[in-house]
Design an enzyme around this catalytic site. Structure first.
Site, PDB file in Angstrom:
ATOM      1  N   GLU A   1      10.299  16.147  15.285  1.00  0.00           N
ATOM      2  CA  GLU A   1      10.792  16.005  13.849  1.00  0.00           C
ATOM      3  C   GLU A   1      10.324  17.307  13.188  1.00  0.00           C
ATOM      4  O   GLU A   1       9.148  17.343  12.961  1.00  0.00           O
ATOM      5  CB  GLU A   1      10.166  14.717  13.159  1.00  0.00           C
ATOM      6  CG  GLU A   1      11.134  14.333  11.950  1.00  0.00           C
ATOM      7  CD  GLU A   1      10.226  12.868  11.376  1.00  0.00           C
ATOM      8  OE1 GLU A   1       9.225  12.483  12.017  1.00  0.00           O
ATOM      9  OE2 GLU A   1      11.109  12.167  10.693  1.00  0.00           O
TER      10      GLU A   1
ATOM     11  N   CYS B   1      13.734  11.052   6.817  1.00  0.00           N
ATOM     12  CA  CYS B   1      13.777  10.550   8.261  1.00  0.00           C
ATOM     13  C   CYS B   1      15.115  10.845   8.759  1.00  0.00           C
ATOM     14  O   CYS B   1      14.886  10.631   9.888  1.00  0.00           O
ATOM     15  CB  CYS B   1      13.153   9.109   8.375  1.00  0.00           C
ATOM     16  SG  CYS B   1      13.925   8.206   7.248  1.00  0.00           S
TER      17      CYS B   1
ATOM     18  N   GLU C   1      10.045   1.103  10.232  1.00  0.00           N
ATOM     19  CA  GLU C   1      11.174   2.208  10.052  1.00  0.00           C
ATOM     20  C   GLU C   1      10.368   3.622  10.154  1.00  0.00           C
ATOM     21  O   GLU C   1       9.501   3.914   9.470  1.00  0.00           O
ATOM     22  CB  GLU C   1      11.529   2.100   8.650  1.00  0.00           C
ATOM     23  CG  GLU C   1      12.449   0.765   8.154  1.00  0.00           C
ATOM     24  CD  GLU C   1      13.823   0.943   8.685  1.00  0.00           C
ATOM     25  OE1 GLU C   1      14.102   2.043   9.097  1.00  0.00           O
ATOM     26  OE2 GLU C   1      14.455  -0.234   8.821  1.00  0.00           O
TER      27      GLU C   1
ATOM     28  N   LYS D   1       0.966  -1.241  -0.173  1.00  0.00           N
ATOM     29  CA  LYS D   1       0.096   0.154  -0.108  1.00  0.00           C
ATOM     30  C   LYS D   1       0.833   1.268  -0.179  1.00  0.00           C
ATOM     31  O   LYS D   1       1.463   1.772   0.941  1.00  0.00           O
ATOM     32  CB  LYS D   1      -0.965   0.090   1.154  1.00  0.00           C
ATOM     33  CG  LYS D   1      -1.738   1.143   1.321  1.00  0.00           C
ATOM     34  CD  LYS D   1      -1.834   1.677   2.467  1.00  0.00           C
ATOM     35  CE  LYS D   1      -2.326   3.271   2.734  1.00  0.00           C
ATOM     36  NZ  LYS D   1      -1.836   4.263   2.034  1.00  0.00           N
TER      37      LYS D   1
HETATM   38  P1  NAP Z   1       2.508   8.429   7.875  1.00  0.00           P
HETATM   39  O1  NAP Z   1       1.533   9.365   8.052  1.00  0.00           O
HETATM   40  O2  NAP Z   1       2.663   7.589   9.015  1.00  0.00           O
HETATM   41  O3  NAP Z   1       2.128   7.786   6.572  1.00  0.00           O
HETATM   42  C1  NAP Z   1       2.794   6.505   6.131  1.00  0.00           C
HETATM   43  C2  NAP Z   1       1.930   5.655   5.276  1.00  0.00           C
HETATM   44  O4  NAP Z   1       1.037   4.999   6.509  1.00  0.00           O
HETATM   45  C3  NAP Z   1       1.370   5.910   4.400  1.00  0.00           C
HETATM   46  O5  NAP Z   1       0.906   5.058   3.532  1.00  0.00           O
HETATM   47  C4  NAP Z   1      -0.249   6.169   5.219  1.00  0.00           C
HETATM   48  O6  NAP Z   1      -1.395   6.210   4.181  1.00  0.00           O
HETATM   49  C5  NAP Z   1      -0.373   5.240   6.014  1.00  0.00           C
HETATM   50  N1  NAP Z   1      -1.092   5.278   7.127  1.00  0.00           N
HETATM   51  C6  NAP Z   1      -1.550   6.503   7.564  1.00  0.00           C
HETATM   52  N2  NAP Z   1      -2.311   6.316   8.667  1.00  0.00           N
HETATM   53  C7  NAP Z   1      -2.236   5.118   8.698  1.00  0.00           C
HETATM   54  C8  NAP Z   1      -3.237   4.062   9.872  1.00  0.00           C
HETATM   55  N3  NAP Z   1      -3.789   4.631  10.756  1.00  0.00           N
HETATM   56  N4  NAP Z   1      -2.930   2.654   9.680  1.00  0.00           N
HETATM   57  C9  NAP Z   1      -2.204   2.279   8.684  1.00  0.00           C
HETATM   58  N5  NAP Z   1      -1.487   3.011   7.723  1.00  0.00           N
HETATM   59  C10 NAP Z   1      -1.621   4.546   8.191  1.00  0.00           C
HETATM   60  O7  NAP Z   1       3.993   9.135   7.670  1.00  0.00           O
HETATM   61  P2  NAP Z   1       4.326   9.970   6.418  1.00  0.00           P
HETATM   62  O8  NAP Z   1       3.897  11.385   6.926  1.00  0.00           O
HETATM   63  O9  NAP Z   1       3.906   9.530   5.103  1.00  0.00           O
HETATM   64  O10 NAP Z   1       5.892   9.925   6.278  1.00  0.00           O
HETATM   65  C11 NAP Z   1       6.627  10.716   7.272  1.00  0.00           C
HETATM   66  C12 NAP Z   1       7.117   9.834   8.282  1.00  0.00           C
HETATM   67  O11 NAP Z   1       7.777   8.762   7.796  1.00  0.00           O
HETATM   68  C13 NAP Z   1       8.140  10.669   9.508  1.00  0.00           C
HETATM   69  O12 NAP Z   1       8.027  10.576  10.687  1.00  0.00           O
HETATM   70  C14 NAP Z   1       9.452   9.973   8.761  1.00  0.00           C
HETATM   71  O13 NAP Z   1      10.515  10.009   9.580  1.00  0.00           O
HETATM   72  C15 NAP Z   1       9.229   8.913   8.427  1.00  0.00           C
HETATM   73  N6  NAP Z   1      10.085   7.953   7.702  1.00  0.00           N
HETATM   74  C16 NAP Z   1      10.695   6.875   8.187  1.00  0.00           C
HETATM   75  C17 NAP Z   1      11.728   6.253   7.299  1.00  0.00           C
HETATM   76  C18 NAP Z   1      12.757   5.342   8.060  1.00  0.00           C
HETATM   77  O14 NAP Z   1      13.329   4.590   7.233  1.00  0.00           O
HETATM   78  N7  NAP Z   1      12.802   5.168   9.328  1.00  0.00           N
HETATM   79  C19 NAP Z   1      11.826   6.666   6.090  1.00  0.00           C
HETATM   80  C20 NAP Z   1      11.021   7.621   5.417  1.00  0.00           C
HETATM   81  C21 NAP Z   1      10.136   8.285   6.384  1.00  0.00           C
HETATM   82  P3  NAP Z   1      -2.078   7.659   3.403  1.00  0.00           P
HETATM   83  O15 NAP Z   1      -0.956   8.135   2.845  1.00  0.00           O
HETATM   84  O16 NAP Z   1      -3.147   6.810   2.853  1.00  0.00           O
HETATM   85  O17 NAP Z   1      -2.308   8.248   4.853  1.00  0.00           O
END
Ligand code: NAP
Length: 484
Positions: free
Chosen positions: A387, A290, A256, A181
Site C-alpha cells: 500500500e 485505504c 477494516e 481510542k
Molecule cells: P495503524 O498504525 O494500524 O493505526 C490504527 C490505530 O491502531 C491507531 O489508533 C493506532 O494507535 C492503533 N494501534 C497502533 N498499534 C497498535 C497496537 N499494537 N495495538 C492496538 N492498536 C494499535 O494504522 P494507521 O497508520 O493509523 O492507518 C493507516 C492504515 O489504515 C492503512 O493500512 C489503511 O489502509 C487502513 N485503513 C483502512 C480502512 C478501511 O476501512 N479498511 C480505512 C482507513 C484506513 P496510535 O495512533 O496510538 O498508534
C-alpha cells in the site's frame, strides 16, 4: 485561513464515565498540525488503568442504555446528526488542523459522518428477527436480535471523524456502549464525538473516549471479558494482532484493514471520466485512504492518451495548507509517510519506471510531497504488492482483460477496486472475477452509507454501512418454545 474557531470542540481531556479527566499520572501527548509541526494542544497519555475505568463505566451503563426505548435511541441519533451538521465548519477545521486534509474534504467527512448517524437511526428500526417454521408440531422457533454489549473501538488518523462515525452510529443504534481510542496523531476529532454525545444527552458511561498508549489501551480492551466486540480500522498488521488478542475472551471482531486498490482503464472507457475518477481516487486525502487507487492499469490502446491527461491534471493540483482556499492536496501525516513514498519512487525508478511529474518532496517543505505520476510500472515494483498511502500514481500497461484481472488480484489485499469500461458484459465479468469487497465501475468514489463497506482476504472482516453495518453490533439468539 480561518480564525481558530476549531477550539470549540477541542477537548484536552478524556471522557470516562461522564467526566472529562486527565491521565492518572498527569502525562500528556502533544498534538501537532502537520502543515508546520506546530503544537495545537495536548491530550492525556492514558493507559491500562484509565481504559479499565472506561470499560467499567461502559459496562455499568450498558443495561440501562440497551433497555432504552427504541424511539428514544433514535431521537438521540437524530440530535447527534443535527449537532454534527450545525457545527460542520468548526469540526471540519479541527479535523484539518490536526490531520492536514483540505477543508472541503474535511467538511465532506463531517457530513458523511452525520449521514452514517442518520442512516443507523433509520436502520435501528429494522433490526428485525424472524419466526422460522418448526420441523415438528407444537414448537415455535423465534430468532431475535440483541445489542452485543460493550464495544471497544480503535480508529486511524486518515479519517479521524468518519471512521469513528461508522462504528459509533451502529453501536449506539443497537444499544451498545462504547470505549473508543482515536489515533494519537489525530485525537481531537474522536474526543469531539465524546463532547457531541454528551451535549445531545447520551447518559454518562455510554460513550467513553480514551487517548494514549495504543498497546496499553488495546491491551486493556483485549483482556476485559466485558468487552464483547472489538472494531478496528487501521493497518492489516495491527488488525492481525487484535484478532489474535481477541481470542482469549472470544470477542466478536470487525476489521477494516489495508488495501491495494487496482484501477483498471479499458480501451472502451470514457477517457475524461476515467481520468477524473483516477484523480479523485488517487489524490484525495493526499493519497492517504485505504481505498485510494494504488495501481493504475491502462489498456494499451488508450494508455498514452490517458497518461497525457492524467499528468496534466496532476500538475494542476494545488498543494498547500488545507485551510487555504482552493488547496486540493495538504501535507502528508508525518515524516515516515513521506519517506515511504520516496522509497516507492526510488524502487520504481531503479527497476525501469519513469517519473513523469513530481517524484520528490515539495518546495513547501515539511511533509509536503509533490503529486506524482510514474509510468512503466511493473509487477516487480514494491507498489504492486504494498500500500502506497501517498500521492503517487503508478501506471501499468496491459493488453487483455484476463491479464488485467490476474494482475489486479495478485495481492493479499481485497478492499476496493475500480474499472472504467462501457462494456456491460465486461462489467459483470469484473464483478465475478475481481477478488474485492467493493467494486467501482465507472466511479472512483464509492463510499456511501447505504452500502456495506469492507474488504475480503487480508483487508478485513465485517462491513460498515448498509444493513450489514448494524448486524455487526447485534447478537442473534434463538428461542424454542415447546409444549404450548
Ligand atoms: P495503524 O498504525 O494500524 O493505526 C490504527 C490505530 O491502531 C491507531 O489508533 C493506532 O494507535 C492503533 N494501534 C497502533 N498499534 C497498535 C497496537 N499494537 N495495538 C492496538 N492498536 C494499535 O494504522 P494507521 O497508520 O493509523 O492507518 C493507516 C492504515 O489504515 C492503512 O493500512 C489503511 O489502509 C487502513 N485503513 C483502512 C480502512 C478501511 O476501512 N479498511 C480505512 C482507513 C484506513 P496510535 O495512533 O496510538 O498508534
Amino acid at each position: 485561513m480561518l480564525d481558530g474557531g476549531y477550539t470549540t470542540y477541542r477537548r484536552e481531556a478524556n471522557l470516562i464515565g461522564g467526566d472529562w479527566v486527565g491521565a492518572d499520572g498527569g502525562g500528556t501527548i502533544d498534538v501537532t498540525n502537520p502543515v508546520d509541526g506546530s503544537v495545537i494542544g495536548t491530550v492525556p497519555k492514558g493507559g491500562r488503568a484509565e481504559t479499565a475505568r472506561a470499560i467499567a463505566a461502559a459496562h455499568a451503563a450498558f443495561p440501562g442504555f440497551r433497555d432504552t426505548a427504541l424511539m428514544e435511541r433514535c431521537a438521540l441519533l437524530w440530535k447527534l446528526h443535527d449537532a454534527l451538521m450545525d457545527n460542520q465548519a468548526t469540526l471540519a477545521e479541527l479535523l484539518t488542523v490536526e490531520m492536514g486534509k483540505p477543508l472541503a474534504e474535511a467538511k465532506g467527512e463531517i457530513a458523511i459522518g452525520a449521514q452514517y448517524v442518520r442512516w443507523f437511526a433509520e436502520e435501528a428500526r429494522r433490526a428485525k428477527g424472524e419466526i422460522v417454521p418448526a420441523g415438528v408440531n407444537g414448537r415455535r422457533i423465534l430468532v431475535t436480535k440483541h445489542a452485543i454489549g460493550v464495544v471497544g473501538m480503535i480508529t486511524p488518523w486518515n479519517f479521524p471523524s468518519s471512521m469513528l462515525a461508522r462504528k459509533l452510529a451502529p453501536a449506539l443504534a443497537a444499544g451498545c456502549t462504547v470505549v473508543a481510542k482515536p489515533a494519537t496523531a489525530t485525537p481531537y476529532s474522536g474526543l469531539a464525538w465524546g463532547a457531541l454525545c454528551e451535549e445531545v444527552g447520551y447518559p454518562a458511561g455510554v460513550v467513553n473516549v480514551v487517548t494514549g498508549s495504543a498497546r496499553e489501551i488495546a491491551g486493556a480492551m483485549m483482556e476485559a471479558p466485558e468487552v464483547r466486540k472489538i472494531t478496528f480500522t487501521g493497518s492489516t498488521e495491527v488488525g492481525k494482532e487484535l484478532i489474535r488478542g481477541s481470542a482469549d475472551t472470544v470477542k466478536k471482531v470487525s476489521m477494516e484493514l489495508g488495501g491495494n486498490a487496482p484501477f483498471i482503464v479499458f480501451d472502451d472507457a470514457d477517457l475524461d471520466a476515467a481520468v477524473q475518477g483516477a484523480m479523485v481516487s488517487k489524490f484525495r486525502n493526499a493519497g492517504q485512504t485505504c481505498v485510494c487507487a494504488n495501481r493504475i492499469y491502462v489498456q494499451s490502446g488508450i494508455h498514452d492518451a490517458f497518461v497525457a491527461k492524467l499528468v496534466d491534471a496532476t500538475k494542476a493540483l494545488k498543494v498547500g495548507d488545507g485551510r487555504d482556499a482552493g488547496v486540493e492536496q495538504g501535507p502528508m501525516i508525518d515524516g515516515d509517510a513521506v519517506e515511504k513514498v520516496e522509497g516507492f519512487v526510488a524502487d520504481a525508478t531503479a527497476k525501469g519506471g519513469t517519473v513523469v511529474t513530481g517524484g520528490k518532496r515539495h518546495d513547501l517543505g515539511g511533509t509536503f510531497f509533490e503529486p506524482t505520476v510514474v509510468t512503466g510500472a511493473t509487477q516487480a515494483m514494491d507498489f504492486a504488492t504494498d500500500e502506497i498511502f501517498g500521492p503517487l500514481a503508478p501506471v501499468f500497461r496491459f493488453d487483455t482483460e484476463a491479464e488485467a484481472i490476474a494482475m489486479a488480484n495478485a495481492t493479499v489485499y481485497g478492499l476496493a477496486c475500480y474499472a472504467y469500461t462501457t462494456n456491460l458484459g465486461r462489467a459483470f465479468r469484473l464483478n465475478e472475477g475481481l477478488q474485492y469487497g467493493m467494486i467501482g465501475i465507472n466511479s472512483g468514489l464509492i463510499t456511501t452509507v447505504e452500502a456495506p463497506f469492507g474488504g475480503v482476504k487480508e483487508s478485513g472482516l465485517g462491513k460498515e454501512g448498509g444493513s450489514q453495518g448494524l448486524e455487526d453490533y447485534l447478537e442473534t439468539k434463538y428461542v424454542c418454545i415447546d409444549g404450548i
